[in-house]
Design a protein around this motif. Structure first.
Motif, mmCIF file in Angstrom:
data_model
loop_
_atom_site.group_PDB
_atom_site.id
_atom_site.type_symbol
_atom_site.label_atom_id
_atom_site.label_comp_id
_atom_site.label_asym_id
_atom_site.label_seq_id
_atom_site.Cartn_x
_atom_site.Cartn_y
_atom_site.Cartn_z
ATOM 1 N N ARG A 108 0.601 -1.820 0.138
ATOM 2 C CA ARG A 108 0.069 -0.186 -0.155
ATOM 3 C C ARG A 108 1.066 1.533 0.663
ATOM 4 N N SER A 109 2.073 1.013 0.671
ATOM 5 C CA SER A 109 3.051 2.804 1.186
ATOM 6 C C SER A 109 3.369 2.131 -0.286
ATOM 7 N N ALA A 111 2.542 1.889 -3.394
ATOM 8 C CA ALA A 111 1.431 2.294 -4.651
ATOM 9 C C ALA A 111 1.314 4.098 -4.465
ATOM 10 N N GLU A 112 1.013 4.189 -2.958
ATOM 11 C CA GLU A 112 0.662 5.955 -3.010
ATOM 12 C C GLU A 112 1.814 6.436 -2.837
ATOM 13 N N ARG A 113 2.970 6.307 -2.506
ATOM 14 C CA ARG A 113 4.287 6.672 -3.452
ATOM 15 C C ARG A 113 4.448 6.876 -4.864
ATOM 16 N N LEU A 116 0.305 5.284 -7.872
ATOM 17 C CA LEU A 116 -1.319 6.182 -7.526
ATOM 18 C C LEU A 116 -1.255 8.015 -8.122
ATOM 19 N N PRO A 117 -0.245 7.866 -7.675
ATOM 20 C CA PRO A 117 -0.301 8.965 -8.107
ATOM 21 C C PRO A 117 -0.066 9.980 -10.048
ATOM 22 N N LEU A 135 -3.606 -3.946 -4.160
ATOM 23 C CA LEU A 135 -3.048 -3.247 -3.221
ATOM 24 C C LEU A 135 -2.698 -4.633 -1.808
ATOM 25 N N ASP A 233 -2.375 -3.294 9.995
ATOM 26 C CA ASP A 233 -2.627 -1.524 8.767
ATOM 27 C C ASP A 233 -2.079 -0.013 9.280
ATOM 28 N N LYS A 235 -1.784 2.840 8.188
ATOM 29 C CA LYS A 235 -2.387 4.147 8.999
ATOM 30 C C LYS A 235 -2.982 3.571 9.910
ATOM 31 N N THR A 254 6.731 8.418 6.652
ATOM 32 C CA THR A 254 5.226 8.699 6.622
ATOM 33 C C THR A 254 5.242 9.220 7.051
#
Length: 308
Positions: A108-109, A111-113, A116-117, A135, A233, A235, A254
């Motif tokens: 997940r982390s 993909a977020e970096r 996904l952007p 993810l 998770d 988060k 993060t």
């Protein structure tokens, strides 16, 4: 010399297609939806395939479907050939640009970096490429899962995979809120965590929390802290730390802004050391599909922009 017909019959092709779809979904109803047939038709095809092969491919119960050892071995052997066929068909159909479906597995982390952007750019520049993104923080084998590539932390990359670094090294840092530290003594050494309420994280699919790793004089050592909150998770762990519920162990990137703002306090920094960061990983193959290569190139370019 007698001619040997090596082409599959339509029945064999249907059985193999059904087998691979069930092996991917591990659910007869979902496989039926993908194939556009009824679940009973899928069940009948699998039974016929197992009879033809002389092996049971799946263990079925009322609650689950799992691959047998023979089924898992067959799927692993078939996946590269199926990808080659799909790549050949996509390349033949292509009218000049990359075309086809690219299946991506990512932490997940990561993909977020890195992923996904880029989605608006990928959809704009590669309109004929369909993206199927999963993810998942579990340590799944991307090849066995039928993925074209994955974004994982470097220290968990299998040796037989090609790994391309997407960013620099990472660090994990212990953090707590000022409110929590008001009522607790700041730890001087990782072993002092035994006196603290720690927010623990567990790899999805694992029974025990992940140990916290620190470095002293260039050598890594592990601490197994205790606490009344275990999550899968990161988060959730971050939210709990901000709420003053204890000490969390998180990727520094993060929480950097939260540390700078004073919302969190970094602890035990002399014992924090870098480790390999995110990598884009994929199996060695002679002919990578054009769609997969195009998506990989976009992600690598985005990572270079991010670093620059």
């Amino acid at each position: 010399m007698k001619f040997i017909n090596t082409l599959m019959t339509p029945t064999e092709f249907t059985q193999i297609q059904t087998f691979l779809t069930v092996a991917e979904t591990l659910n007869f109803s979902r496989a039926a939806d993908r194939l556009g047939v009824t679940p009973s038709a899928v069940s009948q095809t699998i039974r016929a395939f197992e009879a033809h092969m002389g092996q049971q491919m799946f263990q079925r119960t009322t609650r689950s479907v799992v691959l047998t050892e023979a089924g898992a071995a067959l799927r692993a052997r078939m996946q590269p050939a199926v990808r080659e066929i799909a790549a050949a068909l996509a390349q033949t159909r292509s009218k000049g640009g990359p075309q086809g479906t690219v299946r991506i597995l990512s932490f997940r982390s990561g993909a977020e970096r890195f992923l996904l952007p880029l989605l608006p750019e990928l959809r704009r520049d590669l309109p004929d490429v369909d993206l199927d993104i999963t993810l998942e923080d579990a340590l799944d084998d991307p090849v066995a899962g039928g993925y074209d590539f994955a974004i994982h932390i470097g220290e968990v990359v299998a040796q037989d995979m090609i790994a391309v670094a997407l960013g620099g090294e990472l660090r994990q840092v212990a953090v707590a809120s000022p409110a929590y530290l008001t009522g607790h003594e700041v730890p001087d050494h990782p072993r002092d965590l035994v006196d603290h309420e720690c927010i623990l994280w567990r790899w999805p699919g694992q029974r025990h929390p992940f140990p916290w790793e620190f470095s002293e004089n260039g050598r890594w050592f592990k601490i197994n802290p205790s606490g009344g909150l275990v999550v899968n998770d990161k988060k959730v762990a971050l939210r709990a730390a901000l709420d003053g519920l204890g000490v969390a162990f998180l990727i520094e990137d993060t929480v950097r802004d939260l540390i700078a703002s004073g919302s969190l306090v970094a602890l035990l920094e002399p014992w924090v050391a870098p480790f390999p960061g995110f990598h884009l990983i994929y199996p060695q193959q002679r002919h990578m599909p054009a769609a997969t290569r195009a998506v990989i190139d976009k992600i690598r370019a985005g990572a270079r922009r991010d670093a620059g």
